[in-house]
Design an enzyme around this catalytic site. Structure first.
Site, short mmCIF file in Angstrom:
data_model
loop_
_atom_site.label_atom_id
_atom_site.label_comp_id
_atom_site.label_asym_id
_atom_site.label_seq_id
_atom_site.Cartn_x
_atom_site.Cartn_y
_atom_site.Cartn_z
N ASP A 104 39.43 -47.80 31.97
CA ASP A 104 40.09 -49.02 31.23
C ASP A 104 40.32 -49.97 32.36
O ASP A 104 39.35 -50.49 32.86
CB ASP A 104 41.22 -48.38 30.47
CG ASP A 104 42.22 -49.37 29.58
OD1 ASP A 104 41.65 -49.76 28.74
OD2 ASP A 104 43.23 -49.82 30.17
N HIS A 304 38.00 -44.16 23.29
CA HIS A 304 38.63 -44.79 24.34
C HIS A 304 38.95 -43.80 25.58
O HIS A 304 38.57 -44.25 27.01
CB HIS A 304 39.57 -45.64 24.12
CG HIS A 304 40.09 -46.62 25.19
ND1 HIS A 304 39.14 -47.50 25.84
CD2 HIS A 304 41.31 -46.71 26.12
CE1 HIS A 304 39.90 -48.16 26.92
NE2 HIS A 304 40.91 -47.72 26.89
#
Length: 328
Positions: A104, A304
């Site tokens: 991320d 994610h």
């Protein structure tokens, strides 16, 4: 619970700050950098496996998170400061070089660490967020264009100091549960539902969370407690200040416009992750932007939080990659 052979340390970094880290194993240094809204704990499944494979695995709390320093000034969270922190950690651990792996925002921090300090970071692994070199578009302008008359892109929503904090901090645990679930493959809303990446004008990000919060399979109640306890103690400002430096980063990194990362590299993303679908063109450009790419993987049915959603598979890919260029 922490693994019994893991050691927590605070190390000094340039500028008077301190970075909290968790280390395990001996051998070549592998620095693990988390994203938003997480902590060193995001690498709990990787630390023992990387250590067992013959490496010194070190997961940090990025500045503004956990037990690391939390400067008050927004500009203290610019990308250059994070790169300096990572170099400081390597030096504090007595190493000359390291492999850096990020997820991320940690992926962007890892990429820029490798780009700016190739003599220190000799290989780079990127999880979830692909490498996209700096370009000619000011980020805040680009993000404003992504929004519309009725919605605001979440990065724009995070820009104003105190705004997202006012939403999140009254119920940190509940907000985290909704956010984690919203971009996990097994609990995300159906494709035709409004995206939580877009905030209704005058509303909150959590307006797009599922009404009934069900934890994704990778996240236990105890795991959620760990994350929530850290943010209940620190607040969210340090974490959100990373988003508030996108234009400053763009200005700071002008000399690296369009620059490739040439070290040995790895990418792992999820096919259900907006980061990989929105940035599909960045992945296609890897032959030019990541000429040292050794392997690239899009995990089917993964969202994610790749190293937590698919820990076993990610561990195998990471260790195979680490061994490939350390054996060369």
């Amino acid at each position: 619970m922490p693994h019994p052979t893991q050691h927590h340390r605070l190390v000094d970094v340039p500028g008077g700050g301190r970075i909290h880290l968790v280390e395990q194993g001996t051998g070549p240094l592998v620095l693990l950098v988390h994203g938003f809204p997480e902590s060193w704990y995001s690498w709990r499944h990787q630390l023992p496996v990387i250590a067992e494979a013959g490496f010194r695995a070190v997961a940090i709390d990025v500045r503004g998170y956990g037990r690391s320093s939390k400067p008050r000034e927004v500009e203290a969270y610019r990308m250059l400061a994070h790169v300096a922190d990572n170099v400081g950690v390597v030096r504090a651990l007595g190493a000359e070089t390291a492999t850096i792996v990020g997820h991320d925002w940690g992926s962007a921090i890892a990429a820029n660490s490798a780009l700016l300090k190739p003599d220190v970071f000799t290989a780079v692994g990127l999880l979830s967020v692909p490498y996209a070199p700096r370009n000619g578009f000011r980020p805040s302008d680009a993000f404003a264009m992504i929004g519309g008359p009725d919605e605001e892109f979440y990065v724009s929503y995070f820009q104003e100091q105190g705004r997202a904090e006012a939403e999140i901090e009254p119920d940190v645990r509940g907000w985290l549960a909704g956010f984690y679930a919203g971009v996990s493959a097994d609990t995300m809303p159906p494709p035709d539902a409004p995206s939580l990446h877009f905030v209704p004008r005058g509303g909150k990000m959590s307006d797009r969370f599922a009404e009934e919060s069900i934890l994704p399979s990778w996240l236990t109640e105890d795991d959620l407690d760990v994350y929530a306890a850290e943010f209940e103690r620190t607040g969210l400002t340090g974490a959100l200040n990373r988003y508030r430096n996108v234009d400053r980063d763009w200005e700071d990194l002008a000399a690296w416009d369009g620059a490739p990362i040439t070290q040995p590299s790895l990418f792992i993303g999820g096919d259900q992750d907006a980061s990989t679908t929105w940035l599909a063109d960045a992945i296609k450009a890897y032959p030019e932007t990541l000429p040292g790419l050794l392997s690239s993987h899009i995990l089917e049915g993964c969202g994610h939080w790749v190293q937590q959603e698919r820990a076993f598979e990610v561990n195998r890919l990471l260790v195979d990659w680490l061994r490939a260029f350390h054996a060369a």
